[in-house]
Design an enzyme around this catalytic site. Structure first.
Site, PDB file in Angstrom:
ATOM      1  N   GLY A  80      45.075  37.710  32.025  1.00  0.00           N
ATOM      2  CA  GLY A  80      45.990  36.715  31.465  1.00  0.00           C
ATOM      3  C   GLY A  80      45.935  35.428  32.251  1.00  0.00           C
ATOM      4  O   GLY A  80      45.736  35.418  33.462  1.00  0.00           O
ATOM      5  N   VAL A 119      39.655  40.579  40.954  1.00  0.00           N
ATOM      6  CA  VAL A 119      39.967  41.981  40.602  1.00  0.00           C
ATOM      7  C   VAL A 119      41.469  42.102  40.368  1.00  0.00           C
ATOM      8  O   VAL A 119      42.277  41.682  41.201  1.00  0.00           O
ATOM      9  CB  VAL A 119      39.568  42.956  41.737  1.00  0.00           C
ATOM     10  N   LYS A 131      34.162  44.987  39.235  1.00  0.00           N
ATOM     11  CA  LYS A 131      35.399  45.020  40.030  1.00  0.00           C
ATOM     12  C   LYS A 131      35.391  46.172  41.041  1.00  0.00           C
ATOM     13  O   LYS A 131      35.796  45.984  42.191  1.00  0.00           O
ATOM     14  CB  LYS A 131      36.610  45.121  39.088  1.00  0.00           C
ATOM     15  N   GLY A 168      43.606  40.672  38.284  1.00  0.00           N
ATOM     16  CA  GLY A 168      44.453  39.536  37.890  1.00  0.00           C
ATOM     17  C   GLY A 168      45.499  39.229  38.943  1.00  0.00           C
ATOM     18  O   GLY A 168      45.181  38.880  40.076  1.00  0.00           O
TER      19      GLY A 168
END
Ligand code: HSE
Length: 411
Positions: free
Chosen positions: A297, A127, A200, A129
């Protein structure tokens, strides 16, 4: 020396190897141990790559190697990740994962197995990143019952909505740009229909409330129906449209939902742009705590995974208790939730005003410059089910968007 194995050499897996390679000295200092990648598992070969000599195709090599103490699962999807993770835990190896589907589907069972084996199942990267939010909920915000979680949990949809707002693009153009930049998958359904954010918020809510929140029970709407005209209305009112995931407990009843909301400019979530995520956690005594940062990312997510590896290495013979039981939490439907709604209807405002106020009482009308064949209005706060009953009596509705107006979250 702690040997680890990385399952999956895709975007996050290669990021994990890169982070451990490039930050090796500081990671070792912080974990109090030497962390060494002994294996990388992938179906593919990577000739000439740094992992060529440690690449294996057979999971049993990792499972049967007693030197491997920590397994990093970054394959994604439920299977075969679930099978590999469960076998690893049963074999006494701690697991660190970024896999939100796995955690949302099998989290409480895997936590129990880790507890029974005095090892750890850690999932900070599943959750938000790079944003630390799971460890804070599990470790730092434990003195006060958590009453509400609300946030932007999906970077791809936030990027799309930001581009629609800033550039005036239609949804399709913003989506294709997100795909070109590698934010959105070729099949973007999980992001744009809200399924990713749903998993999430299920994970965060389970940790906050201590019982299992099934993602299937969460009311979920995505952003695929949001248009450039919706955004024009939002801007005219001083709002932005954001995909919000939220859960709360009120008088012993639990609520959770994912949907696009109009967020006014004074709200802290209004200025969360692009692929950034932000999450509010509200406690009775602590008030609002906000977490903000890169929600996706390769390297940000890999850093969160590696931080879990460091934590697992620091707790090699010690289970970190996680407050998430296997008992399912009953969620109350959203019908009783109260809020204002923005509605777009076809036709001329002067001709339709009476019909609308007859249904909704006093409303605030909004018209766009140069647009004469439709208009919008904002209702007073009313229960979702009451709103839907009245809306059925209004013909030619183009769309409706919920308003986020609660006077919490620091605004
Ligand atoms: N697709 C996800 C997002 C990746 O856009 O937020 C991180 O979970």
């Amino acid at each position: 020396m702690i040997n680890i194995a990385v399952l999956g050499y895709g975007t996050v897996g290669s990021g994990v190897v890169e982070v451990i390679d490039s930050n090796n000295a500081s990671i070792n200092r912080k974990s109090g141990n030497d962390i060494r990648i002994k294996y990388v598992l992938d179906l593919r070969d990577f000739p000439g790559d740094r992992v060529e000599k440690i690449l294996v195709h057979d999971f049993d090599i990792i499972l049967n190697d007693p030197e491997v103490k920590i397994v990093v699962e970054v394959m994604g999807g439920v299977e075969p990740a679930y099978t590999f993770v469960k076998k690893s835990l049963l074999a006494g190896k701690s697991v660190c994962t970024s896999n939100k589907e796995l955690v949302a589907t099998h989290g409480p069972e895997l936590i129990r197995i880790a507890r029974q084996n005095n090892i750890n199942f850690l999932f900070e990267a599943s959750v938000g990143g790079a944003i630390p939010v799971i460890r804070p909920i599990n470790s730092s915000l434990t003195a006060d019952p958590i009453l509400e979680i609300k946030g932007i949990l999906n970077g791809t949809t936030n990027y799309i909505l930001t581009q629609m707002d800033v550039e005036g693009w239609e949804f399709d153009k913003a989506l294709s740009t997100a795909q070109e930049l590698g934010y959105a998958e070729r099949n973007p359904e999980a992001d744009i229909e809200g399924y990713d954010a749903c998993r999430k918020i299920a994970i965060l809510s389970s940790l906050a409330f201590g019982s299992n929140v099934k993602f299937e029970d969460i009311y979920t709407e995505g952003i695929s129906k949001i248009t450039a005209t919706d955004i024009r209305y939002a801007k005219k009112m001083g709002y932005a449209i954001k995909l919000l995931a939220s859960s709360s407990v009120e008088n012993g009843r639990y609520f959770a939902m994912v949907a696009p909301f109009m967020v006014r400019s004074s709200h802290p979530l209004y200025s969360v742009s692009g692929v950034y995520n932000a999450i509010f956690v509200r406690g009775d005594q602590i008030g609002d705590v906000m977490f903000y940062g890169s929600g996706a990312g390769k390297l940000p997510t890999a850093c969160a995974v590696v931080a879990d590896v460091v934590d697992a290495a620091k707790h090699i013979d010690k289970h970190i208790y996680t407050f998430w039981s296997e008992e399912d939490l009953h969620l109350t439907g959203i019908g009783d939730s109260t809020r204002s709604f923005f509605v777009r209807v076809s036709g001329n405002r002067a001709e339709r005003e009476d019909e609308i106020t007859k249904q909704f009482g006093e409303v605030k009308f909004i018209e766009l410059d140069g647009v004469s064949d439709e208009f919008g209005f904002v209702t007073k706060p009313l229960a979702e089910k009451t709103f839907e009953e009245h809306l059925k009596n209004i013909p030619n509705v183009i769309g409706r968007i919920r308003m986020e107006e609660k006077l919490n979250a620091g605004c």
